[in-house]
Design an enzyme around this catalytic site. Structure first.
Site, PDB file in Angstrom:
ATOM      1  N   ALA A  13       0.808  -1.219   0.000  1.00  0.00           N
ATOM      2  CA  ALA A  13       0.000   0.000   0.000  1.00  0.00           C
ATOM      3  C   ALA A  13       0.839   1.266   0.000  1.00  0.00           C
ATOM      4  O   ALA A  13       0.291   2.365  -0.126  1.00  0.00           O
ATOM      5  CB  ALA A  13      -0.933   0.011   1.210  1.00  0.00           C
ATOM      6  N   ARG A  18       9.632   8.095  -3.095  1.00  0.00           N
ATOM      7  CA  ARG A  18      11.032   8.240  -3.500  1.00  0.00           C
ATOM      8  C   ARG A  18      11.302   7.675  -4.889  1.00  0.00           C
ATOM      9  O   ARG A  18      12.358   7.944  -5.484  1.00  0.00           O
ATOM     10  CB  ARG A  18      11.947   7.559  -2.475  1.00  0.00           C
ATOM     11  N   ASP A 106       7.599  -4.980  -2.256  1.00  0.00           N
ATOM     12  CA  ASP A 106       8.796  -4.308  -2.780  1.00  0.00           C
ATOM     13  C   ASP A 106      10.083  -5.028  -2.401  1.00  0.00           C
ATOM     14  O   ASP A 106      11.155  -4.440  -2.407  1.00  0.00           O
ATOM     15  CB  ASP A 106       8.852  -2.858  -2.308  1.00  0.00           C
TER      16      ASP A 106
END
Length: 448
Positions: A13, A18, A106
């Site tokens: 989520a 960045r 990720d």
């Protein structure tokens, strides 16, 4: 041996600010595949029968990708920390009584063997198991406080004392526990911390306060690399490529300059294949044993059969099927076409939407004119046919078995077996024309 049913909750989520991208972070690719799909596949590899993808209000594409890959989905809105993110999956996990692991969308490099170690810790009697690692620079990771072989607590860097910050064993974020216990403990988590968030890591201290056993399992720092920026993404790609190239070479693939070869997540290459420098594989490529891929070739969505030779500087696009012993040479592009055994297109050709029979020869400069502005059309080239250099084959058209086409021709009609097709205008020589032209140009130049 797995003793309890397994589930995985994949947290995806985060906004990924960045990354500086309009694309949600977990949709960025490693090995030609969105990072989220690596985590989903990992969950399936370890036998998770239930998988939930947690996505945010600003990244509905993540939820859609999770659904497309067969997972349940849960919306975290608003984002209030990792503990809250896991709680968001509680309804989707309703009725599940086995062990659940929290993964991340990720972290694409974690292996099934590492996750198995975490589940094994639960099956050996721990109530909570956490994956830790020892990086060269612990930086701002949460510290794992271990006492007498048991995990006592996890302290976030911002909340850690100087003594705790000196600990080199840190938290990867991956945590597993029986699902009912996990959600029960999360119900007790507060946001009384420096960030004002609900930390998943607090369940360790809560479990220990109940007298339950918590343990930390150590993994490889290279595996748990989380991607938070484009720099991290490049590092993850490089790490995965090194791992996969090493696997291929151990399985019998020759790479003369392995650091210059790039493969995709599903690239399949048989033993005794030779890959020269600067070869790039997109998704969906199979190369069978004994093929030779010369330098600077790009392959995607294609099959190369045994003994075929590709390149240098060749491009195989989706749908290319190159037969045994066939040759696709320098600056040849093949799209959605089949080459039979021993067929050749040695240089400077475009073959699209075609079938090329065995031992046919495609001359330099040949193109199949397959697109009329509205639709694609097929070209059929028979076995042993010889296509003269600089031929244009205007589809739909068939060149018969053993037929020839004259160089420089435009072929618009079918050519029978063993026939010669001449599709060019008859040559006319105009004697003295060049001399007269030069004289006229010189005169015009002198008068100007």
């Amino acid at each position: 041996m797995m003793t309890q049913p397994r589930a995985a909750i994949i947290l995806a989520a985060g906004l990924g600010t960045r990354m500086k991208s309009g694309l949600p972070k977990c949709m960025h690719q490693v090995g030609g595949r969105p990072m989220l799909e690596w985590s989903i596949d990992l969950a399936r590899q370890v036998g998770a029968e239930s998988i939930v993808t947690v996505y945010g209000q600003q990244s509905p594409q993540i939820g859609a990708l999770g659904e497309a890959n067969g997972t349940a989905t849960a919306l975290q809105d608003p984002p209030l920390g990792t503990g809250h993110a896991v709680q968001s999956a509680q309804d989707a996990m309703s009725g599940f009584g086995g062990n659940a692991i929290v993964l991340y969308g990720d972290t694409p490099l974690i292996t099934a063997a590492t996750v198995e170690k975490v589940f094994t810790a639960l099956e050996d009697g721990a109530s909570v198991a956490v994956l830790g690692f020892s990086p060269d620079d612990p930086a701002a990771y949460g510290r794992l406080v271990v006492k007498d072989g048991l995990l006592d607590r996890i302290v976030e860097f911002k909340d850690a004392s100087e003594e705790e910050r000196a600990i080199g064993f840190v938290n990867s974020g991956v945590l597993a526990a029986p699902a009912p216990l996990l959600f029960e403990l999360l119900g007790e988590v507060t946001n009384d911390n420096a960030n004002g968030e609900y930390y998943l890591t607090d369940v360790v201290g809560l479990a220990r306060a109940r007298g339950l056993k918590a343990v930390a399992v150590e993994g490889d720092a290279a595996e748990v690399l989380g991607v938070n920026s484009r720099v991290d993404l490049a590092e993850a790609e490089a790490s995965w490529q090194r791992r996969r190239r090493d696997e291929l070479m151990r399985d019998g693939v020759t790479m003369t300059a392995p650091e210059t070869v790039f493969v995709a997540h599903d690239t399949q290459i048989g033993p005794d294949v030779i890959l020269e420098p600067n070869v790039v594989f997109g998704p969906g490529v199979t190369v069978e044993s004994g093929a030779h891929i010369h330098a600077f070739s790009h392959l995607e969505g294609c099959v190369v059969h045994g003994g075929a030779v590709i390149g240098p500087y060749a491009r195989l696009r989706p749908g290319a099927d190159i037969g045994e012993g066939a040759k696709i040479g320098n600056f040849v592009e093949v799209k959605k076409s089949t080459f039979g055994k021993g067929a050749k297109a040695n240089h400077l050709a475009y073959i699209g939407d075609a079938t090329v029979g065995s031992k046919a020869n495609i001359g330099a400069g040949t193109i199949t004119c397959n697109y009329d502005g509205f639709g694609k059309h097929q070209t059929h080239i028979g076995e042993g046919a010889f296509i003269g250099s600089n031929s244009s084959l205007v589809a739909p058209v068939s060149i018969g078995k053993g037929a020839y086409t004259g160089s420089g021709g435009v072929v618009t009609d079918n050519v029978p077996d063993d026939a010669l097709a001449l599709g060019r205008a008859k040559q006319v020589n105009k004697e003295g024309w060049a001399a007269r032209f030069r004289a006229a140009m010189e005169k015009r130049k002198s008068e100007s």
